[in-house]
Design a protein around this motif. Structure first.
Motif, PDB file in Angstrom:
ATOM      1  N   HIS A 173       0.837  -1.199   0.000  1.00 42.65           N
ATOM      2  CA  HIS A 173       0.000   0.000   0.000  1.00 42.65           C
ATOM      3  C   HIS A 173       0.872   1.249   0.000  1.00 42.65           C
ATOM      4  CE1 HIS A 173      -2.781   3.062   1.612  1.00 42.65           C
ATOM      5  NE2 HIS A 173      -3.738   2.326   1.062  1.00 42.65           N
ATOM      6  N   HIS A 174       1.914   1.231   0.808  1.00 43.57           N
ATOM      7  CA  HIS A 174       2.804   2.397   0.889  1.00 43.57           C
ATOM      8  C   HIS A 174       3.477   2.675  -0.446  1.00 43.57           C
ATOM      9  CE1 HIS A 174       5.548   5.282   2.709  1.00 43.57           C
ATOM     10  NE2 HIS A 174       6.551   4.647   2.134  1.00 43.57           N
ATOM     11  N   SER A 175       3.788   1.640  -1.210  1.00 44.19           N
ATOM     12  CA  SER A 175       4.510   1.827  -2.466  1.00 44.19           C
ATOM     13  C   SER A 175       3.629   2.351  -3.586  1.00 44.19           C
ATOM     14  CB  SER A 175       5.148   0.506  -2.905  1.00 44.19           C
ATOM     15  OG  SER A 175       4.173  -0.415  -3.363  1.00 44.19           O
ATOM     16  N   THR A 225       0.822   6.502  -9.244  1.00 46.30           N
ATOM     17  CA  THR A 225       1.797   5.493  -9.641  1.00 46.30           C
ATOM     18  C   THR A 225       1.262   4.723 -10.842  1.00 46.30           C
ATOM     19  OG1 THR A 225       0.861   3.949  -8.029  1.00 46.30           O
ATOM     20  CG2 THR A 225       2.799   5.234  -7.342  1.00 46.30           C
ATOM     21  N   LEU A 226       2.169   3.999 -11.494  1.00 38.62           N
ATOM     22  CA  LEU A 226       1.828   3.268 -12.709  1.00 38.62           C
ATOM     23  C   LEU A 226       2.038   1.779 -12.499  1.00 38.62           C
ATOM     24  CD1 LEU A 226       1.117   3.273 -15.767  1.00 38.62           C
ATOM     25  CD2 LEU A 226       3.568   3.519 -16.211  1.00 38.62           C
ATOM     26  N   VAL A 264      11.553 -13.468  -7.305  1.00 33.81           N
ATOM     27  CA  VAL A 264      12.628 -12.914  -8.138  1.00 33.81           C
ATOM     28  C   VAL A 264      12.609 -11.386  -8.175  1.00 33.81           C
ATOM     29  CG1 VAL A 264      12.801 -14.979  -9.574  1.00 33.81           C
ATOM     30  CG2 VAL A 264      11.232 -13.150 -10.252  1.00 33.81           C
ATOM     31  N   THR A 265      11.721 -10.753  -7.419  1.00 35.48           N
ATOM     32  CA  THR A 265      11.636  -9.300  -7.379  1.00 35.48           C
ATOM     33  C   THR A 265      11.778  -8.842  -5.924  1.00 35.48           C
ATOM     34  OG1 THR A 265       9.210  -9.410  -7.236  1.00 35.48           O
ATOM     35  CG2 THR A 265      10.186  -9.122  -9.435  1.00 35.48           C
ATOM     36  N   THR A 266      11.992  -7.530  -5.753  1.00 37.24           N
ATOM     37  CA  THR A 266      12.250  -7.031  -4.404  1.00 37.24           C
ATOM     38  C   THR A 266      11.321  -5.909  -3.966  1.00 37.24           C
ATOM     39  OG1 THR A 266      13.904  -5.461  -5.240  1.00 37.24           O
ATOM     40  CG2 THR A 266      14.695  -7.636  -4.539  1.00 37.24           C
ATOM     41  N   SER A 267      10.865  -5.073  -4.881  1.00 38.82           N
ATOM     42  CA  SER A 267      10.159  -3.859  -4.480  1.00 38.82           C
ATOM     43  C   SER A 267       8.786  -3.689  -5.106  1.00 38.82           C
ATOM     44  CB  SER A 267      11.006  -2.627  -4.836  1.00 38.82           C
ATOM     45  OG  SER A 267      12.230  -2.643  -4.133  1.00 38.82           O
ATOM     46  N   PRO A 312       7.146   7.241 -10.382  1.00 34.02           N
ATOM     47  CA  PRO A 312       7.808   6.034  -9.873  1.00 34.02           C
ATOM     48  C   PRO A 312       7.046   5.421  -8.711  1.00 34.02           C
ATOM     49  CG  PRO A 312       8.832   7.964  -8.925  1.00 34.02           C
ATOM     50  CD  PRO A 312       7.789   8.470  -9.899  1.00 34.02           C
ATOM     51  N   SER A 313       7.412   4.204  -8.365  1.00 33.21           N
ATOM     52  CA  SER A 313       6.923   3.605  -7.140  1.00 33.21           C
ATOM     53  C   SER A 313       7.246   4.512  -5.961  1.00 33.21           C
ATOM     54  CB  SER A 313       7.582   2.234  -6.940  1.00 33.21           C
ATOM     55  OG  SER A 313       7.332   1.746  -5.652  1.00 33.21           O
ATOM     56  N   LEU A 314       6.364   4.536  -4.969  1.00 34.50           N
ATOM     57  CA  LEU A 314       6.561   5.377  -3.790  1.00 34.50           C
ATOM     58  C   LEU A 314       7.315   4.652  -2.684  1.00 34.50           C
ATOM     59  CD1 LEU A 314       2.931   6.823  -3.590  1.00 34.50           C
ATOM     60  CD2 LEU A 314       4.921   7.824  -4.731  1.00 34.50           C
ATOM     61  N   ARG A 315       7.614   3.385  -2.903  1.00 37.87           N
ATOM     62  CA  ARG A 315       8.267   2.611  -1.859  1.00 37.87           C
ATOM     63  C   ARG A 315       9.748   2.943  -1.784  1.00 37.87           C
ATOM     64  NH1 ARG A 315       8.781  -3.984  -1.229  1.00 37.87           N
ATOM     65  NH2 ARG A 315       9.132  -3.974   1.017  1.00 37.87           N
TER      66      ARG A 315
END
Length: 331
Positions: A12-14, A22-23, A89-92, A320-323
């Motif tokens: 949610h924060h991101s 965000t996109l 395989v992803t982090t953010s 961009p992502s907000l995270r």
């Protein structure tokens, strides 16, 4: 629920904040305008690249069975299983469903699946929920298509109780009962997992504003974006309370053409545009109060890699992502 109840959830924060947009992209990360299904070649590498580029979210549709009359198999893979694989395989990047066809799902098992994916992804799970739009699927499950709105509410109540309550008590005409003797494990590690209405789910918008934690719907015309967002904010204020933030998003197909300067054109269920005009449109949407745009590049005729190059160059720097980076969250 109050916004504070979601303040610990990384997904949610991101993705969501007042006055920000965000996109996200709707899977698969592949273009196939003339085919019912993608090849799914290179999909893991494409997800890793989207994460590294700072894209806000990847959204998975829920298409239990392929209907040739409908002509669209989605991303082929079952969404929650696929989300778990992408999480590894992803982090953010936030990982969401757009949306799980809730009337066809057993809500207690769904709660365990969702909590598991949220744990495995370090809190990046976003649960988008829908009522489904393919009548042909319902007979396979022995369910009357006309009852999907009632089943949605019933399943949602059970899901919310089981995932959010220790040793829950509940009684449902369709999905069993709990007498407080059994508990669901695991529970989410970061507080409530955001539930996002993907469309109205055969509910009133008042119900959506009161019960869900966000709303993503097909984009209205550009000149109606402000009214669209304002109407939602007014409903949230009335149904959930003054000062409660529940994000609103738009969704649609994206035909991103090679001419980066081509003006935005709204087409059926989406947009045809160059990347510079897309960035301008998203800025207008943000200023109107829209918090997220989930776009499906399926209909584009260019390779997905070319689309991502344009998005990374012209769009993502502005949205961009907000995270925070992963190392900041670990500090």
């Amino acid at each position: 629920m109050p916004a504070a109840s979601l303040s610990r959830h990384p997904g949610h924060h991101s993705l969501f904040a007042p006055k920000a947009l965000t996109l996200g992209l709707i899977m698969p990360l592949e273009t196939y305008p003339d085919a019912p299904a993608p090849t799914m070649r290179g999909h893991i590498a494409a997800a890793i690249a989207a994460d590294a580029a700072g894209l806000g979210a990847l959204w998975m549709r829920d298409v239990p069975f392929y209907d040739p009359g409908y002509g669209d198999a989605g991303q082929v893979f079952e969404p929650l299983t696929y989300l778990a694989a992408i999480a590894s395989v992803t982090t953010s990047i936030a990982l969401g469903t757009a949306g799980i066809v809730l009337p066809l799902r057993e809500p207690k098992l769904l709660a365990k699946q969702v909590a598991t994916v949220d744990r495995l992804s370090a809190g990046r799970m976003m649960l988008g929920l829908s009522s489904g739009d393919r009548p042909s699927e319902y007979p396979l499950f022995g369910i009357d298509f006309a009852t999907r709105g009632e089943r949605f509410r019933d399943a949602f109540d059970v899901y919310r109780t089981v995932i959010g309550t220790d040793y829950p008590h509940f009684a449902s005409p369709r999905f069993g009962r709990g007498d407080g003797q059994l508990d669901l494990v695991p529970k989410p590690a970061f507080g409530p997992i955001p539930t996002i209405a993907i469309g109205r789910g055969q509910q009133s918008l008042e119900w959506v504003a009161a019960n869900m934690q966000g709303f993503i719907a097909p984009s209205p015309s550009i000149d109606r974006l402000t009214d669209f967002a304002d109407d939602w904010r007014g409903l949230v204020e009335r149904e959930a309370g003054d000062g409660v933030f529940k994000p609103i998003g738009i969704a649609g197909y994206l035909d991103l053409v090679a001419d980066r300067d081509q003006p935005m054109q709204q087409i059926r269920a989406g947009f045809r545009t160059g990347s510079k005009a897309l960035a301008e449109f998203l800025g207008q949407a943000r200023d109107a109060g829209i918090n997220h745009a989930a776009l499906n590049p399926k209909i584009s005729r260019r390779p997905h890699a070319a689309l991502m190059d344009d998005l990374v160059r012209d769009v993502l720097p502005h949205f961009p992502s907000l995270r925070p980076p992963a190392h900041a969250l670990a500090a």
